[in-house]
Write a protein that holds these residues in place. Structure first.
Motif, short mmCIF file in Angstrom:
data_model
loop_
_atom_site.label_atom_id
_atom_site.label_comp_id
_atom_site.label_asym_id
_atom_site.label_seq_id
_atom_site.Cartn_x
_atom_site.Cartn_y
_atom_site.Cartn_z
N PRO A 1 22.95 -0.48 30.47
CA PRO A 1 21.61 -1.23 30.91
C PRO A 1 20.85 -1.56 29.64
O PRO A 1 20.84 -0.99 28.65
N ASP A 2 19.83 -2.64 29.81
CA ASP A 2 19.18 -3.13 28.48
C ASP A 2 18.32 -1.81 28.23
O ASP A 2 18.00 -1.37 27.09
N HIS A 3 17.71 -1.16 29.25
CA HIS A 3 16.83 0.16 29.22
C HIS A 3 16.98 0.93 30.19
O HIS A 3 17.58 0.62 31.42
N PRO A 4 16.99 2.31 30.12
CA PRO A 4 16.81 3.00 31.07
C PRO A 4 16.22 2.48 32.50
O PRO A 4 16.59 2.90 33.56
N MET A 5 14.96 1.98 32.29
CA MET A 5 14.27 1.33 33.30
C MET A 5 13.51 0.17 32.67
O MET A 5 12.90 0.04 31.52
N PRO A 6 13.54 -1.02 33.60
CA PRO A 6 13.71 -1.38 34.73
C PRO A 6 15.19 -1.59 34.80
O PRO A 6 15.74 -1.88 34.04
N ALA A 7 15.67 -1.99 36.14
CA ALA A 7 17.16 -2.27 36.31
C ALA A 7 17.22 -3.98 35.42
O ALA A 7 16.58 -4.59 35.32
N THR A 8 18.55 -3.65 34.77
CA THR A 8 18.84 -4.97 33.91
C THR A 8 19.03 -6.17 34.89
O THR A 8 18.70 -7.26 34.60
N PHE B 1 15.91 -8.07 34.68
CA PHE B 1 15.95 -8.95 33.51
C PHE B 1 16.78 -10.47 33.78
O PHE B 1 16.59 -11.51 33.44
N VAL B 2 17.95 -10.06 34.45
CA VAL B 2 18.86 -11.34 34.91
C VAL B 2 18.15 -12.06 35.81
O VAL B 2 18.40 -13.24 35.53
N GLN B 3 17.53 -11.66 36.59
CA GLN B 3 16.69 -12.70 37.66
C GLN B 3 15.73 -13.66 37.04
O GLN B 3 15.64 -14.51 37.23
N ASN B 4 15.04 -12.70 36.07
CA ASN B 4 14.04 -13.52 35.34
C ASN B 4 14.81 -14.60 34.24
O ASN B 4 14.17 -15.75 34.34
N HIS B 5 16.05 -14.23 33.64
CA HIS B 5 16.61 -15.14 32.62
C HIS B 5 17.17 -16.15 33.54
O HIS B 5 17.11 -17.48 32.87
N LEU B 6 17.59 -16.08 34.79
CA LEU B 6 18.11 -17.09 35.55
C LEU B 6 17.03 -17.93 36.46
O LEU B 6 17.40 -18.92 36.96
N GLY B 7 15.72 -17.40 36.43
CA GLY B 7 14.72 -17.90 37.51
C GLY B 7 15.06 -17.88 38.92
O GLY B 7 14.86 -18.82 39.63
N VAL B 8 15.65 -16.68 39.33
CA VAL B 8 15.85 -16.63 40.72
C VAL B 8 14.69 -16.05 41.22
O VAL B 8 13.89 -15.20 40.71
N GLY C 1 25.91 -9.72 19.41
CA GLY C 1 25.04 -9.37 18.15
C GLY C 1 23.73 -8.61 18.87
O GLY C 1 23.80 -8.20 19.77
N ASP C 2 23.07 -8.16 17.67
CA ASP C 2 21.84 -7.49 17.89
C ASP C 2 21.15 -7.72 19.11
O ASP C 2 20.44 -6.72 19.80
N ASN C 3 20.54 -9.01 18.85
CA ASN C 3 19.83 -9.63 20.26
C ASN C 3 20.58 -9.99 21.42
O ASN C 3 19.78 -10.68 22.30
N GLU C 4 21.84 -9.74 21.39
CA GLU C 4 22.74 -10.35 22.59
C GLU C 4 22.81 -9.10 23.48
O GLU C 4 23.51 -8.45 23.55
N THR C 5 21.84 -9.23 24.55
CA THR C 5 21.66 -7.92 25.25
C THR C 5 22.45 -7.84 26.62
O THR C 5 23.10 -9.07 26.86
N THR C 6 22.81 -6.92 27.20
CA THR C 6 23.58 -6.94 28.35
C THR C 6 22.87 -7.85 29.42
O THR C 6 23.89 -8.44 30.01
N SER C 7 21.78 -8.06 29.47
CA SER C 7 21.23 -8.82 30.52
C SER C 7 21.37 -10.35 30.07
O SER C 7 21.73 -11.14 31.14
N LEU C 8 21.31 -10.76 29.02
CA LEU C 8 21.85 -12.05 28.44
C LEU C 8 23.11 -12.36 28.65
O LEU C 8 23.54 -13.48 29.33
N MET C 9 24.06 -11.57 28.43
CA MET C 9 25.37 -11.79 28.67
C MET C 9 25.75 -12.05 30.15
O MET C 9 26.38 -12.77 30.77
N ALA C 10 25.05 -11.14 31.14
CA ALA C 10 24.96 -10.98 32.60
C ALA C 10 24.79 -12.37 33.09
O ALA C 10 25.41 -12.88 33.84
N ALA C 11 23.55 -12.95 32.41
CA ALA C 11 23.13 -13.96 32.92
C ALA C 11 23.92 -15.27 32.57
O ALA C 11 23.98 -16.12 33.54
#
Ligand code: ACO
Length: 329
Positions: free
Chosen positions: A86-93, A96-103, A49-59
């Motif tokens: 990637p979600d964006h050219p920078m920063p690294a996806t 974002f995954v770290q943030n989604h997961l709370g690492v 979906g539009d809001n379903e980013t690479t980082s959300l799927m990765a998380a």
């Protein structure tokens, strides 16, 4: 060579809910279920979906792999996301995954782009980093939102790909799922056979008021097909030789899921029955870096991989990159 005591402690995967069938595609471009299925083996693919980013799927895939491993985000000190979307050219996806997961902030997080070979590149990289003794548990994720880099008017490419993510947790082996070896390759002479010409620093910045040219993938499919077959066969044979094994020792091959005809040719050249290959591309299409970890997770959860089995991973992708890895479960 990395340490021989690093293992896959858990696997996970995620696919978006929305499914696009071959029949749906035939309403968008001049194609048919018959053409797509007989040329590729693909019936349908998942589309984010539009809001379903690479980082959300990765998380989501990473979270499932952590549960499977019996670990928590606090245990992770390395995240590598293999992606060409990637979600964006920078920063690294991966951040974002770290943030989604709370690492925690003590984790190193970065992306790696080796297109469809990305997961094997990330696996080998994490294996070496863990083998150094300086990192303990890694999340290695392949995640792609391919639907955002496809030209939906080009029937020669848009029918082939899908979105999704797959993940593994690597860490000190618990006596199973040990990584035995990995070997990576690249043939940069073929870099423009499969590429996204625009959107990078080598594309001119448009004048103010004009639009950026579309950032879509272009491919010379027939050439790629021939090279992919040779590269995957070479990568499989070389790693088997290195480990004094023959193809007959492999209980399950998990190939990059690009095209059933490519897998069929490799099965024949390795003199293995097609049943020895785990194939799920019929339902996912080519999910690029997500393809092997997604297939691996399905293979494990469906009981296709048994304790003591040796699996061979083998991939090719844009670059052209290719590679292989061996895991004993
Ligand atoms: N529907 C109907 N007809 C089509 C379609 C379509 N979706 N796409 C192409 N055609 C037509 C072509 O126009 C052509 O018509 P023509 O003969 O009148 O010119 C005909 O079908 C045959 O086309 P080919 O390209 O020769 O078909 P081929 O059998 O080679 O199959 C395919 C094409 C499926 C793309 C194949 O070459 C392939 O899988 N190549 C490998 C590509 C790949 O795996 N890429 C991913 C790499 S991984 C990564 O890093 C992203």
């Amino acid at each position: 060579m990395g340490s021989s005591t690093i293992g896959i402690l858990g696997t996970g995967s995620y696919a978006p809910e929305k499914i696009l069938t071959n029949a749906d595609l035939s309403a968008i471009v001049d194609t048919s279920d018959e053409w797509i299925f007989t040329r590729t083996g693909i019936r349908e693919r998942h589309i984010a979906g539009d809001n379903e980013t690479t980082s959300l799927m990765a998380a989501a895939a990473g979270r499932a792999a952590l549960v499977d491993a019996g670990l928590t985000p606090a245990d992770i000190d390395l995240i590598i996301v293999a992606t060409m979307t990637p979600d964006h050219p920078m920063p690294a996806t991966a951040c974002f995954v770290q943030n989604h997961l709370g690492v925690s902030s003590h984790a190193a997080c970065f992306d790696l782009n080796a297109a469809c070979s990305g997961f094997l590149y990330a696996l080998d990289t994490a294996w070496a980093m863990l083998g150094s003794g300086r990192y303990r548990h890694a999340l290695v994720i392949g995640a792609e939102k391919m639907s955002t880099v496809l030209d939906w008017t080009d029937r020669t490419t848009c029918v082939l790909f899908g979105d999704g993510a797959g993940a593994v947790v690597l860490g000190p082996s618990r006596g199973t799922a040990e990584i035995l070896g990995a070997k990576l390759y690249a043939e940069g002479t073929h870099a423009r056979l499969l590429w996204i010409p625009n959107g990078g620093s080598n594309a001119p910045v448009p004048a103010p008021g004009t639009h950026f040219p579309p950032r879509t993938l272009t491919m010379k499919g027939r050439e790629i097909f021939k090279i992919a077959v040779r590269e995957m066969e070479d990568a499989a044979r070389e790693i088997l030789e290195q480990h004094q094994m023959s193809a007959a020792n492999i209980a399950c091959v998990i190939p990059h899921q690009a095209n059933l005809r490519i897998i069929d040719v490799i099965a024949q050249s390795l003199e293995l029955p097609l049943e020895r290959f785990f194939v799920n591309l019929e339902r996912y299409g080519n999910t690029s870096a997500a393809s092997i970890p997604l297939a691996l997770d399905e293979a494990r959860r469906s009981g296709r991989i048994k304790p003591g089995d040796t699996t061979l991973f083998v991939a090719f992708g844009a670059g052209l990159t290719y590679g292989s890895a061996l895991v004993r479960w």
